[in-house]
Design a protein around this motif. Structure first.
Motif, PDB file in Angstrom:
ATOM      1  N   ASP A  86       0.829  -1.208   0.000  1.00  0.00           N
ATOM      2  CA  ASP A  86       0.000   0.000   0.000  1.00  0.00           C
ATOM      3  C   ASP A  86       0.864   1.260   0.000  1.00  0.00           C
ATOM      4  N   ASP A  87       1.944   1.249   0.764  1.00  0.00           N
ATOM      5  CA  ASP A  87       2.855   2.401   0.784  1.00  0.00           C
ATOM      6  C   ASP A  87       3.471   2.617  -0.596  1.00  0.00           C
ATOM      7  N   ARG A  88       3.905   1.509  -1.223  1.00  0.00           N
ATOM      8  CA  ARG A  88       4.473   1.634  -2.574  1.00  0.00           C
ATOM      9  C   ARG A  88       3.433   2.144  -3.567  1.00  0.00           C
ATOM     10  N   ASP A  89       2.204   1.631  -3.457  1.00  0.00           N
ATOM     11  CA  ASP A  89       1.138   2.077  -4.354  1.00  0.00           C
ATOM     12  C   ASP A  89       0.830   3.555  -4.143  1.00  0.00           C
ATOM     13  N   ARG A  90       0.853   3.983  -2.881  1.00  0.00           N
ATOM     14  CA  ARG A  90       0.593   5.394  -2.587  1.00  0.00           C
ATOM     15  C   ARG A  90       1.665   6.287  -3.210  1.00  0.00           C
ATOM     16  N   VAL A  91       2.925   5.866  -3.107  1.00  0.00           N
ATOM     17  CA  VAL A  91       4.012   6.640  -3.706  1.00  0.00           C
ATOM     18  C   VAL A  91       3.869   6.659  -5.226  1.00  0.00           C
ATOM     19  N   ASN A  92       3.537   5.500  -5.807  1.00  0.00           N
ATOM     20  CA  ASN A  92       3.354   5.442  -7.263  1.00  0.00           C
ATOM     21  C   ASN A  92       2.190   6.313  -7.716  1.00  0.00           C
ATOM     22  N   LEU A  93       1.090   6.298  -6.953  1.00  0.00           N
ATOM     23  CA  LEU A  93      -0.051   7.142  -7.307  1.00  0.00           C
ATOM     24  C   LEU A  93       0.303   8.616  -7.212  1.00  0.00           C
ATOM     25  N   GLU A  94       1.085   8.973  -6.200  1.00  0.00           N
ATOM     26  CA  GLU A  94       1.500  10.373  -6.070  1.00  0.00           C
ATOM     27  C   GLU A  94       2.391  10.784  -7.247  1.00  0.00           C
ATOM     28  N   GLN A  95       3.302   9.894  -7.633  1.00  0.00           N
ATOM     29  CA  GLN A  95       4.154  10.198  -8.785  1.00  0.00           C
ATOM     30  C   GLN A  95       3.328  10.288 -10.064  1.00  0.00           C
ATOM     31  N   ASP A  96       2.349   9.386 -10.216  1.00  0.00           N
ATOM     32  CA  ASP A  96       1.481   9.439 -11.397  1.00  0.00           C
ATOM     33  C   ASP A  96       0.665  10.728 -11.414  1.00  0.00           C
ATOM     34  N   ARG A  97       0.183  11.139 -10.228  1.00  0.00           N
ATOM     35  CA  ARG A  97      -0.588  12.370 -10.161  1.00  0.00           C
ATOM     36  C   ARG A  97       0.257  13.579 -10.557  1.00  0.00           C
ATOM     37  N   LYS A  98       1.504  13.612 -10.059  1.00  0.00           N
ATOM     38  CA  LYS A  98       2.393  14.726 -10.423  1.00  0.00           C
ATOM     39  C   LYS A  98       2.719  14.698 -11.913  1.00  0.00           C
ATOM     40  N   GLN A  99       2.922  13.495 -12.459  1.00  0.00           N
ATOM     41  CA  GLN A  99       3.198  13.372 -13.893  1.00  0.00           C
ATOM     42  C   GLN A  99       1.990  13.831 -14.703  1.00  0.00           C
ATOM     43  N   ASN A 100       0.780  13.477 -14.257  1.00  0.00           N
ATOM     44  CA  ASN A 100      -0.427  13.930 -14.957  1.00  0.00           C
ATOM     45  C   ASN A 100      -0.565  15.436 -14.893  1.00  0.00           C
ATOM     46  N   GLU A 101      -0.249  16.027 -13.747  1.00  0.00           N
ATOM     47  CA  GLU A 101      -0.312  17.487 -13.636  1.00  0.00           C
ATOM     48  C   GLU A 101       0.675  18.143 -14.590  1.00  0.00           C
ATOM     49  N   ARG A 102       1.900  17.565 -14.674  1.00  0.00           N
ATOM     50  CA  ARG A 102       2.883  18.119 -15.612  1.00  0.00           C
ATOM     51  C   ARG A 102       2.404  17.967 -17.052  1.00  0.00           C
ATOM     52  N   SER A 103       1.804  16.813 -17.364  1.00  0.00           N
ATOM     53  CA  SER A 103       1.311  16.585 -18.728  1.00  0.00           C
ATOM     54  C   SER A 103       0.192  17.558 -19.071  1.00  0.00           C
ATOM     55  N   ILE A 104      -0.714  17.794 -18.106  1.00  0.00           N
ATOM     56  CA  ILE A 104      -1.805  18.745 -18.352  1.00  0.00           C
ATOM     57  C   ILE A 104      -1.246  20.146 -18.554  1.00  0.00           C
ATOM     58  N   ALA A 105      -0.265  20.528 -17.746  1.00  0.00           N
ATOM     59  CA  ALA A 105       0.345  21.857 -17.904  1.00  0.00           C
ATOM     60  C   ALA A 105       1.042  21.977 -19.256  1.00  0.00           C
ATOM     61  N   ASP A 106       1.740  20.921 -19.673  1.00  0.00           N
ATOM     62  CA  ASP A 106       2.397  20.946 -20.979  1.00  0.00           C
ATOM     63  C   ASP A 106       1.368  21.030 -22.105  1.00  0.00           C
ATOM     64  N   THR A 107       0.270  20.276 -21.966  1.00  0.00           N
ATOM     65  CA  THR A 107      -0.778  20.297 -22.996  1.00  0.00           C
ATOM     66  C   THR A 107      -1.414  21.677 -23.089  1.00  0.00           C
ATOM     67  N   GLU A 108      -1.684  22.287 -21.934  1.00  0.00           N
ATOM     68  CA  GLU A 108      -2.256  23.633 -21.956  1.00  0.00           C
ATOM     69  C   GLU A 108      -1.291  24.639 -22.582  1.00  0.00           C
ATOM     70  N   TYR A 109      -0.014  24.496 -22.270  1.00  0.00           N
ATOM     71  CA  TYR A 109       0.985  25.400 -22.860  1.00  0.00           C
ATOM     72  C   TYR A 109       1.022  25.226 -24.380  1.00  0.00           C
TER      73      TYR A 109
END
Length: 197
Positions: free
Chosen positions: A116-139
């Motif tokens: 669960d701890d590993r999954d939580r870290v992976n989800l947090e990294q995925d969330r940050k990656q998605n935020e970066r992707s959305i910001a790049d797409t908007e740019y």
């Protein structure tokens, strides 16, 4: 003389408890304290628990446990009486299985918590990656919109060709119209005749 006496006098810490306290050096780490409870590496213990939990969840473990139980029961039923170590109610077998289950359950829970701890870290990294992707797409969307607006004001090759073709048609129409109407009367044969009369 009085100042010399003051310089030779040693300074002692003030207070009743300070006199009996040993001096500690602040530039060196403290020596480790002895503990009654043994210390262990939580990561190593967690990895071991994951290995055990992984093994407990395999078919190999179930097959081996089944074989051990069958051999245990057959031995204690069919062997001669002096060689039997666990008679019919199989209390020792029940105790062994309950002991195994009591250790297996916390180990499995520990392995699940680590997962669960590993999954939580992976989800947090995925969330940050998605935020970066959305910001790049908007740019990129803003950049494409700016390019479209800029291209709306820039003359393209097709637009220049169409304008040149329109100009060529207009020039051809004027040249044809001048030849018909006689724009230059001196060159027209009738114009000379009319001037002469």
């Amino acid at each position: 003389m009085a100042p010399e006496r003051e310089m030779t006098r040693e300074r002692h810490p003030a207070g009743a408890t300070a006199a009996g306290r040993p001096r500690t050096r602040l530039d060196q780490p403290r020596p480790p304290r002895r503990r009654l409870v043994p210390e262990w590496d939580p990561e190593a213990f967690g990895r071991l628990s994951e290995r055990i939990a992984r093994f407990l969840g395999t078919g190999r473990f179930i097959v081996w446990m089944t074989v051990v139980i069958i051999v245990w029961v057959l031995w204690n039923v069919a062997a001669p009486r002096p060689l039997r170590f666990d008679e019919y109610p199989f209390i020792f077998l029940t105790l062994a299985l309950s002991l195994q289950a009591s250790y297996a359950a916390p180990l499995i829970l520990l392995a699940q918590n680590r997962q669960d701890d590993r999954d939580r870290v992976n989800l947090e990294q995925d969330r940050k990656q998605n935020e970066r992707s959305i910001a790049d797409t908007e740019y990129l969307t803003r950049e494409i919109a700016a390019l479209r607006m800029g291209l709306g004001e820039v003359a393209t090759r097709d637009w220049i060709r169409s304008e040149l073709q329109d100009l060529m048609k207009e020039l051809e129409e004027r040249v044809d119209g001048h030849h018909r109407s006689g724009v230059f009367p001196a060159e027209h044969p009738r114009g000379r005749d009319m001037d002469d009369h």
